[in-house]
Design an enzyme around this catalytic site. Structure first.
Site, PDB file in Angstrom:
ATOM      1  N   LYS A 135       1.078  -1.322  -0.116  1.00  0.00           N
ATOM      2  CA  LYS A 135       0.262  -0.495  -0.310  1.00  0.00           C
ATOM      3  C   LYS A 135       0.685   0.803  -0.068  1.00  0.00           C
ATOM      4  O   LYS A 135       1.354   1.221   1.338  1.00  0.00           O
ATOM      5  CB  LYS A 135      -1.076   0.027   0.990  1.00  0.00           C
ATOM      6  CG  LYS A 135      -1.836   1.256   1.205  1.00  0.00           C
ATOM      7  CD  LYS A 135      -3.204   1.166   2.276  1.00  0.00           C
ATOM      8  CE  LYS A 135      -4.163   1.645   2.643  1.00  0.00           C
ATOM      9  NZ  LYS A 135      -3.533   3.305   1.830  1.00  0.00           N
ATOM     10  N   ARG A 186     -17.495   0.897  -1.483  1.00  0.00           N
ATOM     11  CA  ARG A 186     -15.756   0.409  -0.833  1.00  0.00           C
ATOM     12  C   ARG A 186     -16.500  -1.075   0.070  1.00  0.00           C
ATOM     13  O   ARG A 186     -17.932  -1.108  -0.022  1.00  0.00           O
ATOM     14  CB  ARG A 186     -16.605   1.593   0.958  1.00  0.00           C
ATOM     15  CG  ARG A 186     -14.941   1.250   1.937  1.00  0.00           C
ATOM     16  CD  ARG A 186     -15.636   2.181   3.496  1.00  0.00           C
ATOM     17  NE  ARG A 186     -15.159   2.783   2.878  1.00  0.00           N
ATOM     18  CZ  ARG A 186     -13.706   3.686   2.657  1.00  0.00           C
ATOM     19  NH1 ARG A 186     -12.830   3.010   2.000  1.00  0.00           N
ATOM     20  NH2 ARG A 186     -13.905   5.367   1.844  1.00  0.00           N
ATOM     21  N   ARG A 218      -3.314   8.116  -5.647  1.00  0.00           N
ATOM     22  CA  ARG A 218      -4.082   7.368  -6.720  1.00  0.00           C
ATOM     23  C   ARG A 218      -4.412   8.881  -7.928  1.00  0.00           C
ATOM     24  O   ARG A 218      -4.939   9.824  -7.482  1.00  0.00           O
ATOM     25  CB  ARG A 218      -5.220   7.281  -6.023  1.00  0.00           C
ATOM     26  CG  ARG A 218      -5.992   6.216  -6.675  1.00  0.00           C
ATOM     27  CD  ARG A 218      -7.202   5.532  -5.511  1.00  0.00           C
ATOM     28  NE  ARG A 218      -8.198   4.776  -6.825  1.00  0.00           N
ATOM     29  CZ  ARG A 218      -8.727   3.803  -5.620  1.00  0.00           C
ATOM     30  NH1 ARG A 218      -9.226   3.802  -4.644  1.00  0.00           N
ATOM     31  NH2 ARG A 218      -9.141   3.238  -6.479  1.00  0.00           N
ATOM     32  N   LYS A 244      -7.572  -3.083   3.551  1.00  0.00           N
ATOM     33  CA  LYS A 244      -6.216  -2.334   3.501  1.00  0.00           C
ATOM     34  C   LYS A 244      -5.364  -2.929   4.795  1.00  0.00           C
ATOM     35  O   LYS A 244      -6.637  -3.119   5.417  1.00  0.00           O
ATOM     36  CB  LYS A 244      -6.358  -0.387   3.613  1.00  0.00           C
ATOM     37  CG  LYS A 244      -6.915   0.002   4.209  1.00  0.00           C
ATOM     38  CD  LYS A 244      -7.802   1.060   3.599  1.00  0.00           C
ATOM     39  CE  LYS A 244      -9.211   2.161   4.350  1.00  0.00           C
ATOM     40  NZ  LYS A 244      -9.760   3.217   4.174  1.00  0.00           N
ATOM     41  N   ARG A 247      -7.961  11.193  -6.746  1.00  0.00           N
ATOM     42  CA  ARG A 247      -9.199  10.350  -6.378  1.00  0.00           C
ATOM     43  C   ARG A 247     -10.353  10.442  -6.071  1.00  0.00           C
ATOM     44  O   ARG A 247     -11.073   9.995  -6.191  1.00  0.00           O
ATOM     45  CB  ARG A 247      -8.993  10.193  -5.110  1.00  0.00           C
ATOM     46  CG  ARG A 247      -9.356   9.395  -4.107  1.00  0.00           C
ATOM     47  CD  ARG A 247      -8.540   9.059  -2.314  1.00  0.00           C
ATOM     48  NE  ARG A 247      -8.879   7.948  -1.907  1.00  0.00           N
ATOM     49  CZ  ARG A 247     -10.460   8.226  -1.260  1.00  0.00           C
ATOM     50  NH1 ARG A 247     -10.873   8.275  -1.576  1.00  0.00           N
ATOM     51  NH2 ARG A 247     -10.513   6.625  -0.222  1.00  0.00           N
TER      52      ARG A 247
END
Ligand code: AMP
Length: 582
Positions: free
Chosen positions: A250, A416, A255, A422, A270
Site C-alpha cells: 500500500k 467500498r 491515487r 487495507k 481520487r
C-alpha cells in the site's frame, strides 16, 4: 423554464432538516424540468455547471461579486461590504439590499440564460477575463429578483451550502423518472462508470432505463474509484478473503486514474479532479510503458531516483501547485506503481476478476525506472502476511492492500467493500487505525478560546441511509495555526441548523454542511449514549463513540465527505477491538 423555480427549490432545501423532504423537493424539481434541460438542472441543483472532473470553475471572487452588486444597485462597495459583515453572508446581503431598493425585474430570468451565462463565465480565462466575467455576471443579476440574486451570488462564489449528495440526486432521479427508488442501482452503475450525473439523467430522460443500462466506460470520463474496507488482524483478513489473498504494497502517495488514447492523456485524482497538468513527467514516462488505449490506476509517489527509494508522503504535497515547473519536476521526481486496469483497447475489464486484471497488467505494462507494478505476493497464511506487511513498511509503504482472488473479484466502481482490505497499523495509538471523519458541527471554547470554537463534532458516513452519524467531539491535537485554518475553511460552510443528512443527538453551537474530512486518532471505541454511529446496532439506545480523540494534523482534502470512514467500518473495528481484548 423560469429560474425562479430553482430559487424556490434552493430556499426549500435550505429550510428543511429532513432528508426525505430534500429528496421530495428534488423529485418535484426534476419532474417539472423540460427534457432538454435536465442535465443543466442537475448541475445547477448543486451549484455546478459541469461534472467536477471537467475542472470547470467560475473562478469568481467575493470581491468581484460585491463589485457587480455595486454596479447594479448604484451604491458604494463599502456599503455592501458592511451589509455582508452584518448578515454574515453575501447571498443574504444581496437579498436584503435588493429588497430595500425594491428591485423587481421586468423580464423573467430563465434557467437557459442563467446556465449559458454561468458557463460563459467559467469558460472565460486569460487576459482581461476578470472584467469580462464581471460584465457577464452584472448582465445576469440586473434581471434577478431578490430571491434569485441571493442564490446567484452563492452559486458564483461557490458557497451554495446545500450539501445535496450524489445519492440523494440518484434517489430523486429514480423516483421522478422510473417511479421507483429500486431502479437507483442502474443509475448508480452508469454514474460509477462515467462520474457524470447530468449525462446519466439526460440518457434516462431521453432513452429510459434501458438506455441507462447501456451506458459504457468512455476515455476522458473518470470511473468512480473502488475503495477498500479495513481490518487490522491478519487472521480476519485471510478468513474474509477465503484463506488466500493477493497482498499488494500500500503505497502512501496520490491515487491517479490514467486515461490514454494515443497521445491524449487524462489524469484524475481520487476525488476525480482533473490533474493532468500536474504530472507532465509521469505522462512522458507512461508513453513508453502503458498500452495506447487504456484506463488504469496507479499510486504516484516521490522517489529518490538514484536508489529508487520511496520518499515520505509530505514530499508529494510539494507537487500540489497550480503551475508545475521544471523545478518541481527536478526536486520532487515521481514514480507510478500501477495496481489496476479497467479498460483496454475498447474492452471494459471492470467485470473481470482481479487475478485476470493483474495478469493483463503483467502482460501489457513495460516496466521502467519510473513505472512499475505494485509489488505483490499471493499469501495463504498469517506468517507470510505479517512478514510481507513488515517488508512493505520497511520499503516506505503504509502497509498492504489484500485483494480477493475469487471469481467475483470484479472492479467495484464507486464502492467500498471487502474485495479489497487495507491493513495498516498505527503504532502510536491503541486504536488499530486512524479514522477519517467529517466535521458537522462545533462547540464554543472556554478561556482563551471563548467566542471561537474549541472542539469539533465529527461524524462517519453511512452509505445505507446516506447520513453522517457522529462519533466524537474532538478538541485536542490542534495548533493555533490549525484553529485559524479551520476557521477559514469552515466558515463558508456554516449553516443555520443541523444539516438534513446529519444524524446527531448532541446539539452543536455551530452547524456545518458536511464538507471537511480530518484524520482522527483515539484510544478506543466504546458504547456511547450521545453518539449516533451504530445506534441500536450493538446495544439498544447506544451508539459508538471514540474515546480521547485527537487530530493527527492531516487534513484529508483528497476525500469527499462520502469517502469518510463508514459506520460499517467502525462497527468492524469495534468488534475487532473486543476480540483483541479477549
Ligand atoms: P484509503 O485511502 O485509506 O481508503 O486506502 C485506499 C487507498 O490506498 C487507495 O485509494 C489508493 O490510493 C491506495 N493504494 C496504495 N497502494 C494500493 C494498491 N496496491 N492497491 C489499491 N490501492 C492502493
Amino acid at each position: 423554464m423560469e429560474y425562479s423555480k430553482l430559487a424556490e427549490f434552493y430556499k426549500k432545501i435550505e429550510e428543511t432538516t429532513s432528508r426525505i423532504e430534500m429528496t421530495n423537493a428534488l423529485v418535484e424539481l426534476f419532474k417539472s424540468t423540460p427534457k432538454e434541460l435536465i442535465d443543466e438542472v442537475v448541475y445547477l441543483s448543486i451549484g455546478k455547471i459541469a461534472p467536477e472532473y471537467t475542472g470547470l470553475d467560475y473562478n469568481f471572487s467575493s470581491k468581484s461579486a460585491i463589485k457587480a452588486l455595486s454596479v447594479v444597485l448604484g451604491i458604494d462597495e463599502h456599503e455592501i461590504e458592511k451589509k455582508v459583515i452584518e448578515t454574515g453572508d453575501l447571498g443574504e446581503a444581496g437579498y436584503q439590499l435588493y429588497q430595500e431598493k425594491g428591485i423587481q425585474p421586468k423580464e423573467k430570468l430563465t434557467v437557459e440564460e442563467v446556465y449559458n451565462t454561468l458557463r460563459k463565465i467559467a469558460e472565460t480565462t486569460g487576459y482581461g477575463s476578470t472584467k469580462k466575467k464581471l460584465e457577464l455576471f452584472v448582465s445576469l443579476i440586473s434581471k434577478a429578483s431578490p430571491l434569485e440574486v441571493k442564490y446567484l451570488l452563492r452559486t458564483i462564489i461557490e458557497r451554495l451550502r446545500l450539501g445535496i449528495g450524489d445519492n440523494t440526486i440518484m434517489d430523486a432521479l429514480a423516483i421522478a423518472f422510473t417511479g421507483s427508488k429500486e431502479n437507483r442501482t442502474y443509475i448508480e452503475r452508469a454514474y460509477n462508470l462515467t462520474s457524470d450525473l447530468g449525462y446519466v439523467a439526460k440518457i434516462l430522460v431521453e432513452e429510459g432505463l434501458e438506455g441507462v443500462k447501456k451506458i459504457k466506460i468512455q476515455i476522458g470520463r473518470p470511473i468512480r474509484p473502488m475503495l477498500a474496507e479495513r481490518l487490522s488482524i491478519p487472521e480476519f483478513i485471510l478468513k474474509k478473503l477465503g484463506g488466500k489473498a493477493g497482498a499488494e504494497y500500500k503505497y502512501d502517495g496520490e491515487r491517479i486514474q490514467v486515461h490514454r488514447k494515443g497521445d491524449e492523456f487524462h489524469l484524475f485524482s481520487r476525488r476525480l479532479e482533473n490533474i493532468t497538468h500536474q504530472f507532465p513527467d509521469l505522462i512522458e514516462f507512461m508513453k513508453e510503458a502503458i498500452p495506447e488505449e487504456c484506463i488504469l490506476e496507479l499510486e504516484c509517489v516521490v522517489i529518490d531516483p538514484s536508489s529508487g527509494a520511496i520518499q515520505p508522503f509530505q514530499m508529494l504535497m510539494n507537487r500540489r501547485v497550480k503551475y508545475v515547473t521544471r523545478f518541481h519536476i527536478m526536486m520532487y521526481p515521481v514514480a507510478g506503481f500501477i495496481f489496476d486496469i479497467m479498460y483496454l483497447n475498447g474492452q471494459d475489464l471492470t467485470l473481470k476478476p482481479y487475478p485476470e486484471r493483474r495478469k493483463t497488467l503483467e502482460k501489457e505494462i513495460k516496466i521502467t525506472d519510473r513505472i512499475n507494478l505494485a509489488t505483490r505476493k499471493i499469501v495463504d497464511n498469517t506468517n507470510d502476511l505479517e512478514a510481507f506487511f513488515h517488508e512493505a513498511i520497511e520499503n516506505g509503504c503504509e502497509g498492504l492492500v489484500c485483494k480477493s482472488l475469487a471469481k467475483d473479484s470484479i472492479y467495484q466502481a464507486g464502492k467500498r467493500g471487502f474485495l479489497w482490505i487495507k491493513y495498516k497499523r498505527d503504532y502510536t495509538s491503541h486504536l488499530a487505525d486512524t479514522l477519517d471523519l467529517v466535521v458537522v458541527g462545533a462547540f464554543y471554547g472556554q478561556g482563551q478560546r471563548a467566542g471561537y470554537f474549541g472542539s469539533l463534532l465529527m461524524a462517519c458516513y453511512d452509505p445505507e441511509t446516506d447520513q453522517f452519524k457522529t462519533v466524537c467531539k474532538v478538541g485536542s491535537g490542534f495548533t493555533e495555526d490549525d484553529f485559524k485554518k479551520l476557521d477559514e475553511l469552515l466558515k463558508p460552510h456554516q449553516i443555520e441548523h443541523k444539516h438534513p443528512r446529519v444524524n446527531a443527538i448532541l446539539s452543536a453551537d455551530i452547524w456545518y454542511e458536511p464538507y471537511l474530512v480530518l484524520e482522527i486518532t483515539g484510544a478506543e471505541l466504546t458504547l456511547s449514549p450521545v453518539h449516533t454511529c451504530a445506534w441500536d446496532k450493538i446495544k439498544l439506545n447506544r451508539g459508538l463513540g471514540l474515546r480521547f480523540p485527537r487530530f493527527t494534523g492531516r487534513y484529508r482534502f483528497d476525500k469527499k465527505p462520502e469517502d469518510a470512514t463508514t459506520e460499517a467500518e467502525i462497527i468492524e473495528m469495534y468488534k475487532n477491538q473486543i476480540q483483541i481484548k479477549i
